[in-house]
Design a protein around this motif. Sequence first.
Motif, PDB file in Angstrom:
ATOM      1  N   SER A 172       7.602 -25.367  -3.735  1.00 40.51           N
ATOM      2  CA  SER A 172       8.993 -25.813  -3.898  1.00 40.51           C
ATOM      3  C   SER A 172       9.518 -25.463  -5.287  1.00 40.51           C
ATOM      4  O   SER A 172      10.673 -25.037  -5.449  1.00 40.51           O
ATOM      5  N   GLU A 173       8.665 -25.607  -6.318  1.00 41.75           N
ATOM      6  CA  GLU A 173       9.085 -25.264  -7.685  1.00 41.75           C
ATOM      7  C   GLU A 173       9.368 -23.768  -7.798  1.00 41.75           C
ATOM      8  O   GLU A 173      10.330 -23.350  -8.446  1.00 41.75           O
ATOM      9  N   CYS A 215      -3.640 -22.000  -4.213  1.00 41.95           N
ATOM     10  CA  CYS A 215      -3.972 -23.381  -3.826  1.00 41.95           C
ATOM     11  C   CYS A 215      -5.279 -23.481  -3.044  1.00 41.95           C
ATOM     12  O   CYS A 215      -5.583 -24.525  -2.473  1.00 41.95           O
ATOM     13  N   GLU A 258      -1.271 -30.587  -1.011  1.00 38.89           N
ATOM     14  CA  GLU A 258      -0.283 -31.246  -1.879  1.00 38.89           C
ATOM     15  C   GLU A 258       0.082 -30.357  -3.065  1.00 38.89           C
ATOM     16  O   GLU A 258       1.251 -30.271  -3.455  1.00 38.89           O
ATOM     17  N   LYS A 259      -0.914 -29.688  -3.632  1.00 38.55           N
ATOM     18  CA  LYS A 259      -0.655 -28.743  -4.725  1.00 38.55           C
ATOM     19  C   LYS A 259       0.258 -27.626  -4.232  1.00 38.55           C
ATOM     20  O   LYS A 259       1.181 -27.190  -4.935  1.00 38.55           O
ATOM     21  N   GLU A 311      11.602 -31.085   1.425  1.00 44.00           N
ATOM     22  CA  GLU A 311      11.694 -31.335  -0.017  1.00 44.00           C
ATOM     23  C   GLU A 311      12.897 -30.618  -0.626  1.00 44.00           C
ATOM     24  O   GLU A 311      13.438 -31.035  -1.650  1.00 44.00           O
ATOM     25  N   LYS A 340       3.929 -28.701  -3.919  1.00 42.54           N
ATOM     26  CA  LYS A 340       4.546 -28.841  -5.243  1.00 42.54           C
ATOM     27  C   LYS A 340       4.830 -27.476  -5.857  1.00 42.54           C
ATOM     28  O   LYS A 340       5.952 -27.203  -6.314  1.00 42.54           O
TER      29      LYS A 340
END
Length: 491
Positions: A15-16, A288, A8-9, A61, A12
């Motif tokens: 995508s950022e 990650c 999950e990290k 996403e 996130k």
Amino acid sequence: MKIGFDNEKYLKMQSEHIRDRISKFDNKLYLEFGGKLFDDYHASRVLPGFAPDSKLRLLKELSDQAEIVIVISAKDIEKNKIRGDLGITYDTDVLRLIQTYRDQGLYVGSVTITQFSGQESALLFKNRLENLDIPVYLHYIIPGYPSNVPLIISEEGYGKNDYIETSRPLVIVTAPGPGSGKMATCLSQLYHEHKRGIHAGYAKFETFPVWNLPLKHPVNLAYEAATADLNDVNMIDPYHLEAYGETTVNYNRDVEIFPVLNTIFEKIYGESPYKSPTDMGVNMAGKCICDDEVCREASRQEIIRRYYAALNALVKGDSSDKEAQKIELLMNMAGITIADRKVAVEAQKRAKETGGPAAALELEDGTIVTGKTTNLLGASAALLLNVLKLLAGIDHEVHIISPNSIEPIQKLKVDYLKSKNPRLHTDEVLIALSASAAENPQARLALSQLPKLEGCQAHTSVMLSDVDIKIFKKLGVQLTSEAVFEHILLS
């Protein structure tokens, strides 16, 4: 089966980071996507916790900003190049990819045929796609590519290529396999966009090698093992070290091509936006990892599995000895031997005890179950039944498939289908178990244990048939086999 990676990290952060890279250019980024966009099982094996569909989820996403361009080489179309993992040609895989992406709600803008020089098969494929209302563009062979930069950055080089019409800020350039021309397609687009007054950007998304892990970290060594047939070599990025004084890892092809890329960037932009191959990347996987030792051990096991696969391919005549020799060197670097694969040790021990083919499987709690060859069952089929009975709490001596129901299957195989091997394969024993489950509660209970096999390790003392290999793969079992044919050829 412990978790070493925070998925999950990763989603996130990744995508950022991609959105941030888009913003550094004129809201137009061509992102070369290496590896598999979905079903990335190598990553999930060496980074436990990494979901095989992570890249696909990442794209979803970004789906409001992204479109996909699929690249295929005309040379690969002409020679009917096959994807080894799927057994289908590259052109067939393009159609599969288009449908898969669309089913996931992703926008496929077009297909680009690269290295085109008038191949009739490529033109037929182009017509087929256009009949399906899929836009197709042609990119041509450039003599002296990639070293002849003056020709490349001219109207007779990239200028001769079709300009790919795109409508979204993020253009994902992907392909059925390596050598398709993804990077050249991206760079050609930068040239054409610049002519139109758009300062578009280029970036590269490769999960491996992980740039911010040590060069000899097992995760990076496992990548070298996975690409041993391509002769990829991980190396320190000398350009990054010189520019920033920071040690990062890249692989030889990107390091070797960077001076040429840098010159191309300078010719297009006036100056290069990047000082190193590492700068071009956008991969956040290394940030990650939440349990380094878990990932190290998972990667060590992956290297051993790759070694067995290389030995099997060598015995079958599908590869040279160079691949196995390279992986053996990687094993030495990682400080491991085949004795570090517990199921291999147990399968060989059982084979020696019984004088015939044997198999072993390690369960999540570390318990190792073995299976031997019998008159009714092959070693792999026996192993499956033994494992399922143990998981279901059924006594080993209990028959969950009646011998009387196995005999008619053997008669069918030998008398009617002319097979020389009367023993049941794994697929046949599972079908027999399913049939028994209709009336036998214990068979039904055993069958329900199958999902628990996902991620388990298994080893056989002889090479298996394609049927057995596929069954283990479908069950999610990570299988290896000794590079030995069974004495009697069993069909």
